[in-house]
Design a protein around this motif. Structure first.
Motif, PDB file in Angstrom:
ATOM      1  N   ALA A 172      34.670  43.324   0.678  1.00  0.00           N
ATOM      2  CA  ALA A 172      33.922  44.336   0.761  1.00  0.00           C
ATOM      3  C   ALA A 172      33.082  44.307   2.206  1.00  0.00           C
ATOM      4  N   MET A 173      32.705  43.003   2.406  1.00  0.00           N
ATOM      5  CA  MET A 173      31.912  43.008   3.684  1.00  0.00           C
ATOM      6  C   MET A 173      33.052  43.022   4.943  1.00  0.00           C
ATOM      7  N   ASN A 174      34.246  42.739   4.734  1.00  0.00           N
ATOM      8  CA  ASN A 174      35.064  42.947   5.855  1.00  0.00           C
ATOM      9  C   ASN A 174      35.361  44.629   5.794  1.00  0.00           C
ATOM     10  N   PHE A 175      35.316  45.256   5.055  1.00  0.00           N
ATOM     11  CA  PHE A 175      35.353  46.653   4.985  1.00  0.00           C
ATOM     12  C   PHE A 175      34.303  47.482   5.652  1.00  0.00           C
ATOM     13  N   VAL A 176      32.904  47.065   5.320  1.00  0.00           N
ATOM     14  CA  VAL A 176      31.720  47.394   5.824  1.00  0.00           C
ATOM     15  C   VAL A 176      31.386  47.318   7.154  1.00  0.00           C
ATOM     16  N   ASP A 177      32.182  46.207   7.885  1.00  0.00           N
ATOM     17  CA  ASP A 177      32.034  45.837   9.104  1.00  0.00           C
ATOM     18  C   ASP A 177      32.557  46.653  10.079  1.00  0.00           C
ATOM     19  N   GLY A 178      32.013  48.274  10.270  1.00  0.00           N
ATOM     20  CA  GLY A 178      32.734  49.213  11.150  1.00  0.00           C
ATOM     21  C   GLY A 178      31.731  49.536  12.296  1.00  0.00           C
ATOM     22  N   LEU A 179      30.612  49.259  12.389  1.00  0.00           N
ATOM     23  CA  LEU A 179      29.626  49.746  13.128  1.00  0.00           C
ATOM     24  C   LEU A 179      28.877  48.651  13.838  1.00  0.00           C
ATOM     25  N   ASP A 180      28.404  48.703  14.871  1.00  0.00           N
ATOM     26  CA  ASP A 180      27.286  47.600  15.492  1.00  0.00           C
ATOM     27  C   ASP A 180      26.236  47.192  14.580  1.00  0.00           C
ATOM     28  N   PRO A 308      45.840  49.344  -0.466  1.00  0.00           N
ATOM     29  CA  PRO A 308      44.721  49.125  -0.386  1.00  0.00           C
ATOM     30  C   PRO A 308      44.063  48.463   0.956  1.00  0.00           C
ATOM     31  N   PHE A 309      44.593  47.621   1.643  1.00  0.00           N
ATOM     32  CA  PHE A 309      44.471  47.230   2.754  1.00  0.00           C
ATOM     33  C   PHE A 309      44.780  47.904   4.092  1.00  0.00           C
ATOM     34  N   ALA A 310      45.047  49.199   3.638  1.00  0.00           N
ATOM     35  CA  ALA A 310      45.535  50.057   4.887  1.00  0.00           C
ATOM     36  C   ALA A 310      44.169  50.479   5.408  1.00  0.00           C
ATOM     37  N   ALA A 311      44.212  50.389   6.755  1.00  0.00           N
ATOM     38  CA  ALA A 311      42.740  51.139   7.455  1.00  0.00           C
ATOM     39  C   ALA A 311      42.844  52.585   7.610  1.00  0.00           C
ATOM     40  N   ASP A 312      41.756  52.996   7.628  1.00  0.00           N
ATOM     41  CA  ASP A 312      41.377  54.457   7.810  1.00  0.00           C
ATOM     42  C   ASP A 312      39.885  54.435   8.515  1.00  0.00           C
ATOM     43  N   LYS A 313      39.643  55.792   8.609  1.00  0.00           N
ATOM     44  CA  LYS A 313      38.424  56.189   9.251  1.00  0.00           C
ATOM     45  C   LYS A 313      37.336  57.078   8.185  1.00  0.00           C
ATOM     46  N   MET A 314      37.171  56.571   6.868  1.00  0.00           N
ATOM     47  CA  MET A 314      36.535  57.380   5.831  1.00  0.00           C
ATOM     48  C   MET A 314      35.640  56.567   5.073  1.00  0.00           C
ATOM     49  N   HIS A 315      35.162  55.388   5.809  1.00  0.00           N
ATOM     50  CA  HIS A 315      34.111  54.533   5.040  1.00  0.00           C
ATOM     51  C   HIS A 315      32.826  55.048   5.139  1.00  0.00           C
ATOM     52  N   LEU A 316      31.919  54.739   4.404  1.00  0.00           N
ATOM     53  CA  LEU A 316      30.529  55.378   4.310  1.00  0.00           C
ATOM     54  C   LEU A 316      29.931  55.566   5.655  1.00  0.00           C
ATOM     55  N   HIS A 317      30.026  54.557   6.182  1.00  0.00           N
ATOM     56  CA  HIS A 317      29.240  54.721   7.887  1.00  0.00           C
ATOM     57  C   HIS A 317      30.060  55.854   8.557  1.00  0.00           C
ATOM     58  N   HIS A 318      31.480  56.062   8.478  1.00  0.00           N
ATOM     59  CA  HIS A 318      32.200  57.100   9.183  1.00  0.00           C
ATOM     60  C   HIS A 318      31.645  58.314   8.719  1.00  0.00           C
ATOM     61  N   ARG A 319      31.400  58.435   7.309  1.00  0.00           N
ATOM     62  CA  ARG A 319      31.125  59.576   6.716  1.00  0.00           C
ATOM     63  C   ARG A 319      29.505  60.141   7.437  1.00  0.00           C
ATOM     64  N   LEU A 320      28.838  59.005   7.519  1.00  0.00           N
ATOM     65  CA  LEU A 320      27.333  59.345   8.083  1.00  0.00           C
ATOM     66  C   LEU A 320      27.533  60.028   9.632  1.00  0.00           C
ATOM     67  N   LEU A 321      28.567  59.253  10.257  1.00  0.00           N
ATOM     68  CA  LEU A 321      28.684  59.860  11.622  1.00  0.00           C
ATOM     69  C   LEU A 321      29.054  61.292  11.713  1.00  0.00           C
ATOM     70  N   GLU A 322      30.003  61.521  10.795  1.00  0.00           N
ATOM     71  CA  GLU A 322      30.686  62.857  10.552  1.00  0.00           C
ATOM     72  C   GLU A 322      29.573  63.935  10.086  1.00  0.00           C
ATOM     73  N   ILE A 323      28.507  63.613   9.478  1.00  0.00           N
ATOM     74  CA  ILE A 323      27.430  64.441   9.062  1.00  0.00           C
ATOM     75  C   ILE A 323      26.658  64.845  10.463  1.00  0.00           C
ATOM     76  N   GLY A 324      26.430  64.012  11.318  1.00  0.00           N
ATOM     77  CA  GLY A 324      25.727  64.013  12.499  1.00  0.00           C
ATOM     78  C   GLY A 324      24.855  63.090  13.056  1.00  0.00           C
TER      79      GLY A 324
END
Length: 385
Positions: A172-180, A308-324
């Motif tokens: 879970a912590m590995n997945f959430v580690d996507g933004l500075d 389940p370990f395949a990478a993508d760009k649809m995590h929660l932080h990615h969705r916040l970036l998509e919102i603007g």
């Protein structure tokens, strides 16, 4: 309150600040080591950074935690955390092994199954040192006016629960580690909340030394995350890498198990369901965001027929970036949500539940509005076109 029940808050603050200072000072060393060894994060399609970035921030974080625990062992009051149980030592050794596994992955990119085997091995180290669940309460099946049923777990059952928790939290912590700064900030919030929860138990149980180890684990981890953030907040100078994110996950799992797995439930009023549920409530609140992100990722990927370990760009932080939202604003919003849920659930266990509930509900509504601001602003523009 007796002398033994005096809360050693100053000692825990000193230990946490020591861990923060050591991590802050050693992060620069870790950065140079990463560059020399070639442990670099090169930009990929799913990443948001544009330049190669050094890894191995987890090495500095581990050194900070180790330094904080060493200081705690020298303090007359906090030494009881080591005399009562081997939980801090087990977490320190298991954390050291998982940091090494993460460092190797940062340099050579291990496959998912090798990392999973390493995570299970590190969870086994915790179990060997006694970091495991012995009791587990569920809110059904009570008798004689009691609410719920208390299960006594044997070593195999308790150990299996620890393995599942460690593997879940590490990923879970590995997945959430996507933004500075995101994983370090959420780790800081969750560890601080678990430390406060343990100190609350210390106060309500009249100074039970059983609450010392989880408070120590939480305080040192919070300090390490705090010391790392100045180097990692956007624009980051280096990343913690798997050596850091997996270490945070294991430390959180260790703190949760140490705080809740050996809890003496008979000390509570057995008709007070909030008190009995307090360990589960705090765990759910402190770790809600990373666990939600993990669950959504697993469902999303398995529905597409992927690992389940395949990478993508649809995590929660990615969705916040998509919102603007900008990177910084997205990270700060995640901090806000994590803090609201973590400390709100801790407050539920310490104060009047009804009042805390309404305050949390108001905070959640404000959080939803703030998170949706860019989308709300874009709708009038789209309508004008």
């Amino acid at each position: 309150m007796t002398e033994t029940a005096v809360l050693p808050i100053r000692e825990y603050l000193l230990v946490g600040l020591t861990a923060a200072a050591l991590t802050f000072l050693l992060t620069g060393v870790a950065r140079r080591v990463a560059m020399r060894l070639g442990a670099m994060a090169y930009p990929r399609a799913r990443d948001v950074h544009a330049q190669p970035m050094p890894y191995l921030g987890g090495l500095a974080m581990y050194a900070g935690v180790a330094g904080g625990m060493y200081l705690a062992h020298q303090l007359p009051v906090l030494r009881a955390a080591f005399e009562f149980s081997l939980d801090p030592i087990g977490v320190l050794i298991g954390g050291g092994v998982i940091v090494l596994i993460g460092a190797v992955d940062d340099r050579f990119e291990l496959d998912a199954w090798t990392k999973l085997a390493g995570q299970v091995m590190c969870a086994g180290i915790l179990v060997l040192f006694g970091v495991q669940w012995s009791t587990f309460w569920v809110p059904w099946g009570g008798s004689d006016g009691d609410v719920g049923t208390l299960f006594q777990l044997d070593q195999n059952q308790g150990g299996l629960l620890v393995v599942l928790l460690v593997v879940t939290m590490v990923n879970a912590m590995n997945f959430v580690d996507g933004l500075d700064g995101l994983a370090a900030g959420i780790g800081l919030v969750a560890a601080s909340a678990l430390c406060v929860f343990s100190l609350g138990l210390l106060a309500t149980t009249g100074g039970d030394v059983a609450t010392y180890p989880p408070a120590l684990i939480g305080a040192t981890l919070a300090g390490a995350c705090l010391g790392f953030l100045p180097h990692n907040f956007q624009p980051a100078k280096l990343f913690m890498g798997d050596s850091g994110s997996m270490f945070i996950g294991l430390m959180l799992a260790g703190a949760i198990t140490s705080a809740s797995g050996k809890m003496s439930y008979p000390q509570y009023n057995t008709t007070n369901i909030v008190a009995l549920l307090s360990p589960l409530i705090v765990v759910a609140g402190a770790l809600f965001l990373p666990l939600l992100d993990l669950l959504m990722a697993v469902i999303r990927r398995t529905r597409r027929g992927e690992s389940p370990f395949a990478a993508d760009k649809m995590h929660l932080h990615h969705r916040l970036l998509e919102i603007g939202h900008s990177q910084r604003r997205a990270v700060l919003l995640m901090y806000m949500w994590a803090g609201l849920l973590a400390f709100g659930t801790v407050a539920l266990t310490l104060f009047e539940a009804a009042a805390v509930f309404w305050i949390m509900l108001l905070g959640l509504l404000v959080g939803v509005l703030v998170s949706a601001v860019p989308r709300l602003r874009s709708r009038p523009k789209e309508a004008a076109k």
